[in-house]
Motif scaffolding. Structure first.
Motif, PDB file in Angstrom:
ATOM      1  N   TRP A  49       2.107 -11.670  -4.105  1.00 47.04           N
ATOM      2  CA  TRP A  49       1.387 -10.749  -5.009  1.00 47.04           C
ATOM      3  C   TRP A  49       1.175 -11.452  -6.332  1.00 47.04           C
ATOM      4  N   ASP A  50      -0.087 -11.531  -6.745  1.00 46.06           N
ATOM      5  CA  ASP A  50      -0.427 -12.220  -8.001  1.00 46.06           C
ATOM      6  C   ASP A  50      -0.656 -11.252  -9.158  1.00 46.06           C
ATOM      7  N   GLY A  51      -0.289  -9.974  -8.955  1.00 45.54           N
ATOM      8  CA  GLY A  51      -0.464  -8.976 -10.007  1.00 45.54           C
ATOM      9  C   GLY A  51      -1.723  -8.151  -9.856  1.00 45.54           C
ATOM     10  N   SER A  52      -2.539  -8.437  -8.808  1.00 44.84           N
ATOM     11  CA  SER A  52      -3.777  -7.690  -8.600  1.00 44.84           C
ATOM     12  C   SER A  52      -3.487  -6.263  -8.154  1.00 44.84           C
ATOM     13  N   LEU A  53      -4.398  -5.343  -8.564  1.00 45.15           N
ATOM     14  CA  LEU A  53      -4.256  -3.928  -8.215  1.00 45.15           C
ATOM     15  C   LEU A  53      -5.567  -3.415  -7.623  1.00 45.15           C
ATOM     16  N   ARG A  54      -5.465  -2.404  -6.798  1.00 42.39           N
ATOM     17  CA  ARG A  54      -6.628  -1.672  -6.305  1.00 42.39           C
ATOM     18  C   ARG A  54      -6.284  -0.195  -6.307  1.00 42.39           C
ATOM     19  N   HIS A  55      -7.013   0.580  -7.090  1.00 39.27           N
ATOM     20  CA  HIS A  55      -6.730   2.015  -7.243  1.00 39.27           C
ATOM     21  C   HIS A  55      -5.273   2.258  -7.677  1.00 39.27           C
ATOM     22  N   GLY A  56      -4.774   1.375  -8.552  1.00 38.89           N
ATOM     23  CA  GLY A  56      -3.431   1.548  -9.100  1.00 38.89           C
ATOM     24  C   GLY A  56      -2.307   1.081  -8.203  1.00 38.89           C
ATOM     25  N   GLN A  57      -2.625   0.514  -7.023  1.00 38.91           N
ATOM     26  CA  GLN A  57      -1.602   0.043  -6.089  1.00 38.91           C
ATOM     27  C   GLN A  57      -1.690  -1.483  -5.968  1.00 38.91           C
ATOM     28  N   PRO A  58      -0.561  -2.168  -5.679  1.00 37.20           N
ATOM     29  CA  PRO A  58      -0.592  -3.630  -5.584  1.00 37.20           C
ATOM     30  C   PRO A  58      -1.464  -4.129  -4.430  1.00 37.20           C
ATOM     31  N   LEU A  59      -2.129  -5.258  -4.663  1.00 36.93           N
ATOM     32  CA  LEU A  59      -2.994  -5.877  -3.671  1.00 36.93           C
ATOM     33  C   LEU A  59      -2.411  -7.245  -3.333  1.00 36.93           C
ATOM     34  N   ILE A  60      -1.823  -7.403  -2.159  1.00 35.84           N
ATOM     35  CA  ILE A  60      -1.161  -8.648  -1.781  1.00 35.84           C
ATOM     36  C   ILE A  60      -2.119  -9.535  -0.982  1.00 35.84           C
ATOM     37  N   SER A  61      -1.834 -10.849  -0.942  1.00 33.29           N
ATOM     38  CA  SER A  61      -2.692 -11.823  -0.255  1.00 33.29           C
ATOM     39  C   SER A  61      -1.839 -12.727   0.609  1.00 33.29           C
ATOM     40  N   ASN A  62      -2.476 -13.345   1.632  1.00 34.32           N
ATOM     41  CA  ASN A  62      -1.788 -14.340   2.448  1.00 34.32           C
ATOM     42  C   ASN A  62      -2.551 -15.663   2.395  1.00 34.32           C
ATOM     43  N   ALA A  63      -2.019 -16.648   3.122  1.00 31.47           N
ATOM     44  CA  ALA A  63      -2.606 -17.986   3.058  1.00 31.47           C
ATOM     45  C   ALA A  63      -4.008 -18.034   3.647  1.00 31.47           C
ATOM     46  N   CYS A  64      -4.365 -17.076   4.493  1.00 33.60           N
ATOM     47  CA  CYS A  64      -5.689 -17.051   5.118  1.00 33.60           C
ATOM     48  C   CYS A  64      -6.733 -16.373   4.242  1.00 33.60           C
ATOM     49  N   GLY A  65      -6.324 -15.924   3.081  1.00 31.84           N
ATOM     50  CA  GLY A  65      -7.262 -15.265   2.193  1.00 31.84           C
ATOM     51  C   GLY A  65      -7.408 -13.777   2.444  1.00 31.84           C
ATOM     52  N   GLN A  66      -6.646 -13.254   3.373  1.00 26.91           N
ATOM     53  CA  GLN A  66      -6.696 -11.819   3.630  1.00 26.91           C
ATOM     54  C   GLN A  66      -5.989 -11.063   2.507  1.00 26.91           C
ATOM     55  N   ARG A  67      -6.482  -9.886   2.212  1.00 31.06           N
ATOM     56  CA  ARG A  67      -5.894  -9.068   1.151  1.00 31.06           C
ATOM     57  C   ARG A  67      -5.599  -7.680   1.712  1.00 31.06           C
ATOM     58  N   GLN A  68      -4.520  -7.111   1.223  1.00 26.57           N
ATOM     59  CA  GLN A  68      -4.086  -5.805   1.750  1.00 26.57           C
ATOM     60  C   GLN A  68      -3.437  -5.000   0.635  1.00 26.57           C
ATOM     61  N   ARG A  69      -3.829  -3.724   0.563  1.00 26.43           N
ATOM     62  CA  ARG A  69      -3.212  -2.856  -0.448  1.00 26.43           C
ATOM     63  C   ARG A  69      -1.933  -2.248   0.108  1.00 26.43           C
ATOM     64  N   VAL A  70      -0.857  -2.264  -0.678  1.00 29.22           N
ATOM     65  CA  VAL A  70       0.433  -1.702  -0.270  1.00 29.22           C
ATOM     66  C   VAL A  70       0.910  -0.769  -1.373  1.00 29.22           C
ATOM     67  N   SER A  71       1.965  -0.032  -1.091  1.00 29.16           N
ATOM     68  CA  SER A  71       2.526   0.893  -2.086  1.00 29.16           C
ATOM     69  C   SER A  71       3.569   0.184  -2.935  1.00 29.16           C
ATOM     70  N   TRP A  72       3.882   0.794  -4.089  1.00 28.37           N
ATOM     71  CA  TRP A  72       4.938   0.233  -4.943  1.00 28.37           C
ATOM     72  C   TRP A  72       6.291   0.310  -4.249  1.00 28.37           C
ATOM     73  N   ALA A  73       6.514   1.340  -3.445  1.00 27.84           N
ATOM     74  CA  ALA A  73       7.780   1.439  -2.709  1.00 27.84           C
ATOM     75  C   ALA A  73       7.917   0.288  -1.719  1.00 27.84           C
ATOM     76  N   TRP A  74       6.808  -0.048  -1.010  1.00 30.93           N
ATOM     77  CA  TRP A  74       6.830  -1.154  -0.055  1.00 30.93           C
ATOM     78  C   TRP A  74       7.129  -2.463  -0.768  1.00 30.93           C
ATOM     79  N   LEU A  75       6.501  -2.690  -1.924  1.00 29.33           N
ATOM     80  CA  LEU A  75       6.691  -3.932  -2.666  1.00 29.33           C
ATOM     81  C   LEU A  75       8.099  -4.016  -3.253  1.00 29.33           C
ATOM     82  N   TYR A  76       8.598  -2.883  -3.755  1.00 32.75           N
ATOM     83  CA  TYR A  76       9.942  -2.863  -4.345  1.00 32.75           C
ATOM     84  C   TYR A  76      11.004  -3.242  -3.310  1.00 32.75           C
ATOM     85  N   GLN A  77      10.858  -2.760  -2.072  1.00 30.27           N
ATOM     86  CA  GLN A  77      11.821  -3.085  -1.033  1.00 30.27           C
ATOM     87  C   GLN A  77      11.926  -4.587  -0.790  1.00 30.27           C
TER      88      GLN A  77
END
Length: 393
Positions: free
Chosen positions: A295-323
């Motif tokens: 996670w590089d700090g990006s957000l989408r609709h107030g939720q974190p936007l994570i990325s992988n090495a393939c360039g895919q991006r996925q929105r997750v919740s703060w609870a998911w990221l905190y875990q």
């Protein structure tokens, strides 16, 4: 309760008559110890009401008649069985029964002064020179003196209420304190009654959409499993019959209240703050499925936007990221939780430990069970953040 400063002449006559076996009550007493016990109780009575509650401690009473604690309680039970005193479990005030008062007569046909009006003064009792309500007895037993209770009575009068009403309305809060702390708490209850009032139950409302309900459930589940690190001392999250309750020391004196939207927002905001703090200081890798994500700090609709090495991006919740935060970064106070760990107990692979000391990055643990019980081991504080460490409540 203190001994009367102005010992009344009538009670002095009673003591003399008791010691010379001239009172009808003497026939009910089995031995000198029971007589000594009745004599001591008489010295604490009010000449206007022989049924005054006597609030001296059992230890003091035992010292006055020079018997062991077990003997004292045995004699109190015997007097209770004979109908001389009322129930005296634990440190409850001792009180003569109406039957016992009638037996305190210096001459046949002459009743004790307060026998006819014993019940009339039932709502009040005297402590020194003050007449206090019977509801104030728990305050005396919890370390307040008569002057403090009089001050509270005056405070209640100024506030347009009564001390009895305040004690009855906030019994749950008052039972947690004693001594001077109890005095200030009761005074604060009188001055600011709304400060300790229970929060009203959340009104019923239309159900949320499925996405919002799933978000709430995820936040609560993560907060429950990480309560030791995410909640502050004194805060508690627990299940109730209708859902979840939360206890906050600054709200209703720490009494449980229904978990509402504001609490959900508070818990999620804590998770977000910790995630953002870690990302700014040291970004971390996390695994989801077969891939590594960051996670590089990006957000989408107030939720974190994570990325992988393939360039895919996925929105997750703060609870998911905190875990998926590093264990050392999950503590809400924002510092290394050394002071909060010290004195706590933990379990690792079935062995219990007590954290005795944390100093210079090392933790001293005392083994609590097994063949090595009592031994002290040392290890780096970082080891206490490991996933296999289970902290005890």
């Amino acid at each position: 309760m203190n001994l009367s400063r102005n010992f009344p002449h009538q009670l002095a006559l009673l003591l003399v008559a008791l010691q010379t076996d001239k009172l009808p009550i003497c026939q009910q007493l089995a031995d000198p110890t029971e007589k000594s016990l009745i004599a001591v109780l008489i010295t604490f009575l009010d000449s206007k009401n022989y049924r005054t509650p006597i609030t001296i401690s059992r230890k003091t009473l035992g010292n006055m008649i020079r018997v062991k604690r077990s003997t004292l309680f045995s004699k109190l039970r015997q007097l209770k069985d004979k109908g001389m005193i009322e129930e005296t479990n634990g440190e409850l005030p001792i009180r003569l029964t109406v039957a016992a008062v009638k037996l305190l007569r210096c001459e046949p046909g002459t009743e004790a002064p307060a026998a006819a009006s014993a019940e009339a003064g039932d709502k009040f009792f005297r402590v020194g020179k003050y007449s206090l309500p019977r509801q104030a007895i728990p305050l005396l037993n919890s370390g307040l003196n008569e002057q403090q209770i009089v001050l509270l009575l005056n405070e209640a009068k100024k506030a347009g209420t009564t001390l009895q009403t305040v004690l009855a309305s906030h019994a749950e809060v008052i039972s947690r304190y004693d001594g001077d702390s109890l005095f200030f708490i009761v005074r604060d209850l009188i001055r600011h009654p709304g400060k300790y009032r229970r929060s009203p139950a959340m009104p019923a409302r239309a159900p949320h959409n499925a996405r919002a309900d799933a978000r709430t459930q995820a936040i609560v589940a993560v907060a429950e499993s990480h309560a030791a690190s995410l909640l502050l001392p004194g805060e508690k999250l627990q299940r109730s019959r209708t859902g979840w309750d939360i206890s906050l020391p600054q709200v209703s004196g720490g009494a449980p209240s229904p978990l509402g939207d504001s609490h959900i927002v508070m818990l999620e905001q804590r998770m977000r703050t910790l995630c953002e703090r870690q990302q700014q200081s040291q970004p971390w890798q996390m695994r989801s499925g077969e891939q590594q994500w960051h996670w590089d700090g990006s957000l989408r609709h107030g939720q974190p936007l994570i990325s992988n090495a393939c360039g895919q991006r996925q929105r997750v919740s703060w609870a998911w990221l905190y875990q998926r935060l590093p264990d050392a970064a999950k503590w809400w106070d924002g510092t290394r939780p050394s002071s909060r760990m010290q004195g706590r107990r933990l379990t690792v692979r079935g062995i219990d430990y007590l954290v005795e000391l944390i100093c210079n990055g090392l933790a001293a643990l005392q083994i609590q069970n097994g063949q090595s019980a009592g031994r002290i081991i040392q290890l780096p504080v970082e080891k206490l953040y490991a996933p296999e460490v289970a902290w005890q409540p």
